[in-house]
Design a protein around this motif. Structure first.
Motif, PDB file in Angstrom:
ATOM      1  N   ALA A 204       0.832  -1.208   0.000  1.00 63.16           N
ATOM      2  CA  ALA A 204       0.000   0.000   0.000  1.00 63.16           C
ATOM      3  C   ALA A 204       0.863   1.252   0.000  1.00 63.16           C
ATOM      4  N   LEU A 205       1.965   1.217   0.748  1.00 66.26           N
ATOM      5  CA  LEU A 205       2.864   2.363   0.799  1.00 66.26           C
ATOM      6  C   LEU A 205       3.487   2.622  -0.568  1.00 66.26           C
ATOM      7  N   ASN A 206       3.893   1.578  -1.257  1.00 59.67           N
ATOM      8  CA  ASN A 206       4.430   1.732  -2.614  1.00 59.67           C
ATOM      9  C   ASN A 206       3.391   2.346  -3.541  1.00 59.67           C
ATOM     10  N   ARG A 207       2.169   1.861  -3.446  1.00 60.82           N
ATOM     11  CA  ARG A 207       1.107   2.377  -4.321  1.00 60.82           C
ATOM     12  C   ARG A 207       0.742   3.812  -3.959  1.00 60.82           C
ATOM     13  N   LEU A 208       0.744   4.116  -2.676  1.00 65.21           N
ATOM     14  CA  LEU A 208       0.398   5.466  -2.231  1.00 65.21           C
ATOM     15  C   LEU A 208       1.368   6.485  -2.812  1.00 65.21           C
ATOM     16  N   ARG A 209       2.625   6.127  -2.852  1.00 67.24           N
ATOM     17  CA  ARG A 209       3.630   7.047  -3.391  1.00 67.24           C
ATOM     18  C   ARG A 209       3.442   7.275  -4.895  1.00 67.24           C
ATOM     19  N   THR A 210       3.002   6.253  -5.608  1.00 65.94           N
ATOM     20  CA  THR A 210       2.804   6.396  -7.058  1.00 65.94           C
ATOM     21  C   THR A 210       1.468   7.065  -7.394  1.00 65.94           C
ATOM     22  N   MET A 211       0.546   7.113  -6.420  1.00 64.75           N
ATOM     23  CA  MET A 211      -0.766   7.714  -6.667  1.00 64.75           C
ATOM     24  C   MET A 211      -0.735   9.230  -6.600  1.00 64.75           C
ATOM     25  N   LYS A 212       0.354   9.814  -6.105  1.00 65.08           N
ATOM     26  CA  LYS A 212       0.421  11.260  -5.921  1.00 65.08           C
ATOM     27  C   LYS A 212       0.170  12.000  -7.225  1.00 65.08           C
ATOM     28  N   ARG A 213       0.804  11.537  -8.315  1.00 58.00           N
ATOM     29  CA  ARG A 213       0.630  12.213  -9.606  1.00 58.00           C
ATOM     30  C   ARG A 213      -0.817  12.113 -10.079  1.00 58.00           C
ATOM     31  N   ARG A 214      -1.445  10.952  -9.843  1.00 64.10           N
ATOM     32  CA  ARG A 214      -2.842  10.779 -10.243  1.00 64.10           C
ATOM     33  C   ARG A 214      -3.755  11.746  -9.482  1.00 64.10           C
ATOM     34  N   ARG A 215      -3.489  11.918  -8.184  1.00 62.98           N
ATOM     35  CA  ARG A 215      -4.302  12.832  -7.380  1.00 62.98           C
ATOM     36  C   ARG A 215      -4.108  14.272  -7.836  1.00 62.98           C
ATOM     37  N   GLU A 216      -2.869  14.632  -8.187  1.00 66.41           N
ATOM     38  CA  GLU A 216      -2.601  16.009  -8.616  1.00 66.41           C
ATOM     39  C   GLU A 216      -3.330  16.351  -9.903  1.00 66.41           C
ATOM     40  N   ALA A 217      -3.576  15.351 -10.747  1.00 65.04           N
ATOM     41  CA  ALA A 217      -4.249  15.581 -12.027  1.00 65.04           C
ATOM     42  C   ALA A 217      -5.774  15.443 -11.916  1.00 65.04           C
ATOM     43  N   TYR A 218      -6.263  15.132 -10.729  1.00 60.18           N
ATOM     44  CA  TYR A 218      -7.692  14.894 -10.546  1.00 60.18           C
ATOM     45  C   TYR A 218      -8.474  16.182 -10.771  1.00 60.18           C
ATOM     46  N   VAL A 219      -9.628  16.082 -11.418  1.00 65.01           N
ATOM     47  CA  VAL A 219     -10.456  17.251 -11.703  1.00 65.01           C
ATOM     48  C   VAL A 219     -11.330  17.571 -10.486  1.00 65.01           C
ATOM     49  N   GLY A 220     -11.135  18.753  -9.925  1.00 66.67           N
ATOM     50  CA  GLY A 220     -11.949  19.173  -8.787  1.00 66.67           C
ATOM     51  C   GLY A 220     -11.500  18.549  -7.481  1.00 66.67           C
ATOM     52  N   GLN A 221     -12.431  18.487  -6.534  1.00 66.77           N
ATOM     53  CA  GLN A 221     -12.136  17.949  -5.210  1.00 66.77           C
ATOM     54  C   GLN A 221     -12.038  16.428  -5.250  1.00 66.77           C
ATOM     55  N   TRP A 222     -11.033  15.885  -4.564  1.00 69.48           N
ATOM     56  CA  TRP A 222     -10.901  14.428  -4.444  1.00 69.48           C
ATOM     57  C   TRP A 222     -11.449  14.000  -3.092  1.00 69.48           C
ATOM     58  N   LEU A 223     -12.354  12.988  -3.102  1.00 69.38           N
ATOM     59  CA  LEU A 223     -12.873  12.407  -1.877  1.00 69.38           C
ATOM     60  C   LEU A 223     -12.644  10.900  -1.900  1.00 69.38           C
ATOM     61  N   PRO A 224     -12.506  10.283  -0.732  1.00 70.52           N
ATOM     62  CA  PRO A 224     -12.340   8.825  -0.693  1.00 70.52           C
ATOM     63  C   PRO A 224     -13.547   8.113  -1.298  1.00 70.52           C
ATOM     64  N   GLU A 225     -13.309   6.916  -1.764  1.00 69.58           N
ATOM     65  CA  GLU A 225     -14.397   6.097  -2.308  1.00 69.58           C
ATOM     66  C   GLU A 225     -15.278   5.605  -1.165  1.00 69.58           C
ATOM     67  N   PRO A 226     -16.579   5.908  -1.183  1.00 71.75           N
ATOM     68  CA  PRO A 226     -17.451   5.474  -0.080  1.00 71.75           C
ATOM     69  C   PRO A 226     -17.761   3.977  -0.155  1.00 71.75           C
ATOM     70  N   LEU A 227     -17.757   3.336   0.998  1.00 68.72           N
ATOM     71  CA  LEU A 227     -18.069   1.914   1.092  1.00 68.72           C
ATOM     72  C   LEU A 227     -19.283   1.728   1.989  1.00 68.72           C
ATOM     73  N   VAL A 228     -20.293   1.049   1.482  1.00 68.58           N
ATOM     74  CA  VAL A 228     -21.462   0.738   2.308  1.00 68.58           C
ATOM     75  C   VAL A 228     -21.086  -0.377   3.278  1.00 68.58           C
ATOM     76  N   THR A 229     -21.374  -0.146   4.545  1.00 69.55           N
ATOM     77  CA  THR A 229     -21.056  -1.122   5.586  1.00 69.55           C
ATOM     78  C   THR A 229     -22.339  -1.578   6.273  1.00 69.55           C
ATOM     79  N   ALA A 230     -22.230  -2.657   7.038  1.00 70.63           N
ATOM     80  CA  ALA A 230     -23.400  -3.220   7.713  1.00 70.63           C
ATOM     81  C   ALA A 230     -24.010  -2.186   8.653  1.00 70.63           C
ATOM     82  N   PRO A 231     -25.349  -2.185   8.817  1.00 68.75           N
ATOM     83  CA  PRO A 231     -25.999  -1.209   9.701  1.00 68.75           C
ATOM     84  C   PRO A 231     -25.430  -1.189  11.117  1.00 68.75           C
ATOM     85  N   ASP A 232     -25.065  -2.363  11.664  1.00 70.69           N
ATOM     86  CA  ASP A 232     -24.553  -2.380  13.033  1.00 70.69           C
ATOM     87  C   ASP A 232     -23.156  -1.783  13.135  1.00 70.69           C
TER      88      ASP A 232
END
Length: 301
Positions: free
Chosen positions: A68-96
């Protein structure tokens, strides 16, 4: 019929898979990237004799963290080129999951955005130590630092996060009540009702990824957000006619699934302090909505 038994390596990996996915997701904010990290972790794990590993959970967490650390470092350029605000991907979790305050705080949209402001190594150290309670020696092995250096990084990262996190994690009941008030205010189109539920300095972040319409910059202040959503009377009427809101649980916290003319249009999560909404996080990017039709198992242990 022949009995088929799973080999020990596969059994160990499957037993810890939800934990490993949660570690990778918390570091990356992307389910797709987290799945890729798990695939890389499995490829490395499948070449190891599990009987020679004293603590399989710790070994798998270290391997996942490195990938994950290796991938995080390579994702920086992708985030910099992102259009507008970047938000984490939402995950639906169990109600409890909404009743687990520790899970709700660590995986909330607000916290994930705070983690985005850390360096990759700081984020890895903070996540492993503060969220998953991994020992300093194991963290050192995962991030390639000495235990003494890891302690310093952990202290620095903790101070950074503490200065930006909510003073108190809102309960699921409090969050649901605020979302219900927010939803009613939008449905009725009453500006004052909306102002009553929003903190004066509330911030709206919306993520369309350049695919769906969204504010390219943060919308700051309750009055500006009221204008953004309701505008004039005609705009408010059109908004009410086309939008419906469905309660859900995202990243362990109550949220709203937003439908436009019957089709899923986005997910709205909130940050709550003292009973009022201080942060609104609206994900509309279709590529980030693939995990909101079924539950994703997340765990901190």
């Amino acid at each position: 019929m022949t009995d088929r038994t799973t080999d020990p390596a596969t059994e160990a990996f499957v037993a810890h898979r939800s934990l490993l996915f949660t570690v990778a997701y918390e570091m990356l904010g992307s389910a797709a990237d987290a799945e890729d990290v798990l695939q890389e972790t499995w490829l490395r794990w499948s070449k190891v004799d599990p009987d020679r590993v004293d603590d399989q959970r710790a070994y798998l967490v270290r391997t996942t963290t490195r990938q994950a650390l290796n991938r995080l470092r390579t994702m920086k350029r992708r985030r910099e080129a992102y259009v507008g605000q970047w938000l984490p991907e939402p995950l639906v979790t169990a109600p409890d999951a909404a009743e687990d305050l520790e899970l709700a705080e660590s995986l909330s949209m607000a916290m994930m955005l705070v983690l985005e402001s850390l360096s990759p190594t700081e984020r890895a150290v903070f996540v492993l130590r503060e969220v998953f309670e991994v020992g300093y020696d194991d963290i050192a092995g995962a991030v390639g630092k000495t235990p003494a250096a890891v302690r310093q990084i952990a202290h620095r990262a903790r101070a950074h996060v503490d200065a930006r996190r909510p003073r108190r994690t809102a309960s699921a009941r409090e969050t649901r009540a605020a979302l219900e008030s927010f939803q009613r205010a939008l449905q009725t189109g009453n500006p004052q009702d909306l102002l009553d539920v929003l903190a004066p300095d509330v911030v709206l972040l919306s993520d369309g990824g350049g695919v769906k319409r969204a504010a390219l910059r943060p919308v700051v202040g309750a009055e500006n957000i009221v204008r953004f959503y309701l505008g004039g009377a005609a705009s408010a009427a059109r908004f009410q006619a086309t939008i419906t809101w469905e309660p859900t649980v995202v990243n362990g916290s109550p949220a709203l699934a937003v439908h436009r003319e019957g089709e899923l249009d986005g997910v709205m999560a909130v940050r709550l302090e003292d009973g009022r909404i201080t942060g609104l996080y609206f994900v509309r990017n279709p590529r980030k909505l693939t995990r909101v039709t079924s539950e994703t198992p997340l765990t901190l242990r």
